[in-house]
Design a protein around this motif. Structure first.
Motif, PDB file in Angstrom:
ATOM      1  N   SER A  30       0.853  -1.190   0.000  1.00 17.60           N
ATOM      2  CA  SER A  30       0.000   0.000   0.000  1.00 17.60           C
ATOM      3  C   SER A  30       0.887   1.238   0.000  1.00 17.60           C
ATOM      4  N   THR A  31       0.344   2.337  -0.513  1.00 13.20           N
ATOM      5  CA  THR A  31       1.100   3.586  -0.548  1.00 13.20           C
ATOM      6  C   THR A  31       0.327   4.662   0.190  1.00 13.20           C
ATOM      7  N   ALA A  32       1.084   5.559   0.818  1.00 16.40           N
ATOM      8  CA  ALA A  32       0.503   6.724   1.486  1.00 16.40           C
ATOM      9  C   ALA A  32       0.787   7.937   0.609  1.00 16.40           C
ATOM     10  N   LYS A  33      -0.069   8.937   0.680  1.00 12.63           N
ATOM     11  CA  LYS A  33       0.123  10.140  -0.124  1.00 12.63           C
ATOM     12  C   LYS A  33       1.389  10.869   0.313  1.00 12.63           C
ATOM     13  N   PRO A  34       1.978  11.633  -0.614  1.00 11.40           N
ATOM     14  CA  PRO A  34       3.191  12.372  -0.244  1.00 11.40           C
ATOM     15  C   PRO A  34       2.896  13.392   0.848  1.00 11.40           C
ATOM     16  N   GLY A  35       3.863  13.544   1.726  1.00  8.57           N
ATOM     17  CA  GLY A  35       3.727  14.529   2.798  1.00  8.57           C
ATOM     18  C   GLY A  35       4.159  15.903   2.322  1.00  8.57           C
ATOM     19  N   LYS A  36       4.175  16.830   3.246  1.00  9.14           N
ATOM     20  CA  LYS A  36       4.506  18.219   2.925  1.00  9.14           C
ATOM     21  C   LYS A  36       5.940  18.352   2.393  1.00  9.14           C
ATOM     22  N   HIS A  37       6.847  17.546   2.966  1.00  9.26           N
ATOM     23  CA  HIS A  37       8.266  17.680   2.600  1.00  9.26           C
ATOM     24  C   HIS A  37       8.869  16.411   2.027  1.00  9.26           C
ATOM     25  N   GLY A  38       8.048  15.507   1.528  1.00  7.44           N
ATOM     26  CA  GLY A  38       8.660  14.265   1.059  1.00  7.44           C
ATOM     27  C   GLY A  38       7.855  13.582  -0.013  1.00  7.44           C
ATOM     28  N   SER A  39       8.340  12.428  -0.399  1.00 11.99           N
ATOM     29  CA  SER A  39       7.671  11.655  -1.441  1.00 11.99           C
ATOM     30  C   SER A  39       6.719  10.650  -0.804  1.00 11.99           C
ATOM     31  N   ALA A  40       5.896  10.040  -1.645  1.00 10.08           N
ATOM     32  CA  ALA A  40       4.948   9.031  -1.169  1.00 10.08           C
ATOM     33  C   ALA A  40       5.726   7.849  -0.591  1.00 10.08           C
ATOM     34  N   LYS A  41       5.153   7.229   0.424  1.00 12.19           N
ATOM     35  CA  LYS A  41       5.784   6.073   1.055  1.00 12.19           C
ATOM     36  C   LYS A  41       4.979   4.824   0.742  1.00 12.19           C
ATOM     37  N   ALA A  42       5.684   3.713   0.611  1.00 14.62           N
ATOM     38  CA  ALA A  42       5.046   2.419   0.405  1.00 14.62           C
ATOM     39  C   ALA A  42       5.239   1.583   1.655  1.00 14.62           C
ATOM     40  N   ARG A  43       4.191   0.857   2.035  1.00 12.85           N
ATOM     41  CA  ARG A  43       4.283  -0.095   3.140  1.00 12.85           C
ATOM     42  C   ARG A  43       4.120  -1.485   2.545  1.00 12.85           C
ATOM     43  N   ILE A  44       5.097  -2.332   2.855  1.00 15.85           N
ATOM     44  CA  ILE A  44       5.112  -3.686   2.316  1.00 15.85           C
ATOM     45  C   ILE A  44       5.073  -4.671   3.479  1.00 15.85           C
ATOM     46  N   ASP A  45       4.101  -5.574   3.443  1.00 17.23           N
ATOM     47  CA  ASP A  45       4.039  -6.690   4.381  1.00 17.23           C
ATOM     48  C   ASP A  45       4.339  -7.946   3.584  1.00 17.23           C
ATOM     49  N   ALA A  46       5.298  -8.731   4.051  1.00 18.16           N
ATOM     50  CA  ALA A  46       5.745  -9.899   3.296  1.00 18.16           C
ATOM     51  C   ALA A  46       6.024 -11.059   4.241  1.00 18.16           C
ATOM     52  N   ARG A  47       6.182 -12.228   3.653  1.00 15.12           N
ATOM     53  CA  ARG A  47       6.483 -13.449   4.404  1.00 15.12           C
ATOM     54  C   ARG A  47       7.728 -14.084   3.792  1.00 15.12           C
ATOM     55  N   GLN A  59       9.180   2.290   2.829  1.00 13.81           N
ATOM     56  CA  GLN A  59      10.192   2.986   2.032  1.00 13.81           C
ATOM     57  C   GLN A  59       9.520   4.012   1.125  1.00 13.81           C
ATOM     58  N   PRO A  60      10.232   5.084   0.748  1.00  9.67           N
ATOM     59  CA  PRO A  60       9.698   5.980  -0.289  1.00  9.67           C
ATOM     60  C   PRO A  60       9.536   5.188  -1.590  1.00  9.67           C
ATOM     61  N   VAL A  61       8.505   5.500  -2.381  1.00 12.79           N
ATOM     62  CA  VAL A  61       8.244   4.736  -3.604  1.00 12.79           C
ATOM     63  C   VAL A  61       9.348   4.878  -4.642  1.00 12.79           C
ATOM     64  N   ASP A  62      10.164   5.936  -4.552  1.00 14.46           N
ATOM     65  CA  ASP A  62      11.241   6.096  -5.532  1.00 14.46           C
ATOM     66  C   ASP A  62      12.578   5.534  -5.045  1.00 14.46           C
ATOM     67  N   ALA A  63      12.589   4.885  -3.874  1.00 16.59           N
ATOM     68  CA  ALA A  63      13.816   4.265  -3.350  1.00 16.59           C
ATOM     69  C   ALA A  63      14.130   3.002  -4.150  1.00 16.59           C
ATOM     70  N   LYS A  64      15.410   2.684  -4.221  1.00 16.81           N
ATOM     71  CA  LYS A  64      15.850   1.447  -4.868  1.00 16.81           C
ATOM     72  C   LYS A  64      15.839   0.324  -3.839  1.00 16.81           C
ATOM     73  N   ILE A  65      15.449  -0.868  -4.288  1.00 14.96           N
ATOM     74  CA  ILE A  65      15.374  -2.013  -3.377  1.00 14.96           C
ATOM     75  C   ILE A  65      15.816  -3.264  -4.129  1.00 14.96           C
ATOM     76  N   TRP A  66      16.362  -4.231  -3.394  1.00 10.69           N
ATOM     77  CA  TRP A  66      16.809  -5.474  -4.006  1.00 10.69           C
ATOM     78  C   TRP A  66      15.654  -6.445  -4.142  1.00 10.69           C
ATOM     79  N   VAL A  67      15.587  -7.105  -5.289  1.00  7.82           N
ATOM     80  CA  VAL A  67      14.582  -8.124  -5.565  1.00  7.82           C
ATOM     81  C   VAL A  67      15.323  -9.434  -5.851  1.00  7.82           C
ATOM     82  N   PRO A  68      15.039 -10.492  -5.084  1.00  8.54           N
ATOM     83  CA  PRO A  68      15.724 -11.766  -5.327  1.00  8.54           C
ATOM     84  C   PRO A  68      15.174 -12.448  -6.578  1.00  8.54           C
ATOM     85  N   ILE A  69      16.028 -13.180  -7.261  1.00  6.65           N
ATOM     86  CA  ILE A  69      15.581 -13.979  -8.401  1.00  6.65           C
ATOM     87  C   ILE A  69      15.389 -15.401  -7.881  1.00  6.65           C
TER      88      ILE A  69
END
Length: 126
Positions: A30-47, A59-69
């Motif tokens: 899920s994503t939250a709307k951008p705040g006054k001084h920042g970018s939108a944030k994503a919340r990830i729940d995983a197993r 994490q901010p939606v424009d952040a880089k993240i590692w994805v396993p293959i």
């Protein structure tokens, strides 16, 4: 290493992500709307793919993240011993020992599907 980098906004439910150096499958995103001084944030729940532990990440939606293959492969049970199964990969013919899931009853010659990431393997379906 069998992983690649992507932006958080590219992820969705059912895909894989690295959280705490562990490959995880995303249960909810899920994503939250951008705040006054920042970018939108994503919340990830995983197993965790191999340990089934729940993990969360924000994490901010424009952040880089590692994805396993994570590779989905086919195998055949050669033998069983207690809670272990000797499995042969149907593509490479390599044999290795895997832990049998509690809810799966395997017999020799059964064909299975398993997930593989680096040196970790898990039976997903028989």
């Amino acid at each position: 290493m069998a992983r690649q980098q992507t932006e958080v906004r590219e992820l969705d439910e059912g895909s894989y992500v690295m959280i705490e150096d562990t490959p995880c499958k995303i249960d909810s995103y899920s994503t939250a709307k951008p705040g006054k001084h920042g970018s939108a944030k994503a919340r990830i729940d995983a197993r965790g793919v191999f340990d089934s532990k729940k993990r969360s990440l924000s994490q901010p939606v424009d952040a880089k993240i590692w994805v396993p293959i994570v590779n989905r492969k086919q195998g055949q049970v050669v033998s069983t011993d207690g809670g272990d199964a000797q499995v042969m990969d149907l593509e490479t013919y390599d044999t290795f020992t895997m832990l049998m899931p509690d809810d799966v009853d395997l017999e020799p010659d059964d064909e299975i599907e398993y997930l593989e990431y680096e040196d970790q393997r898990k039976i997903t379906r028989s």
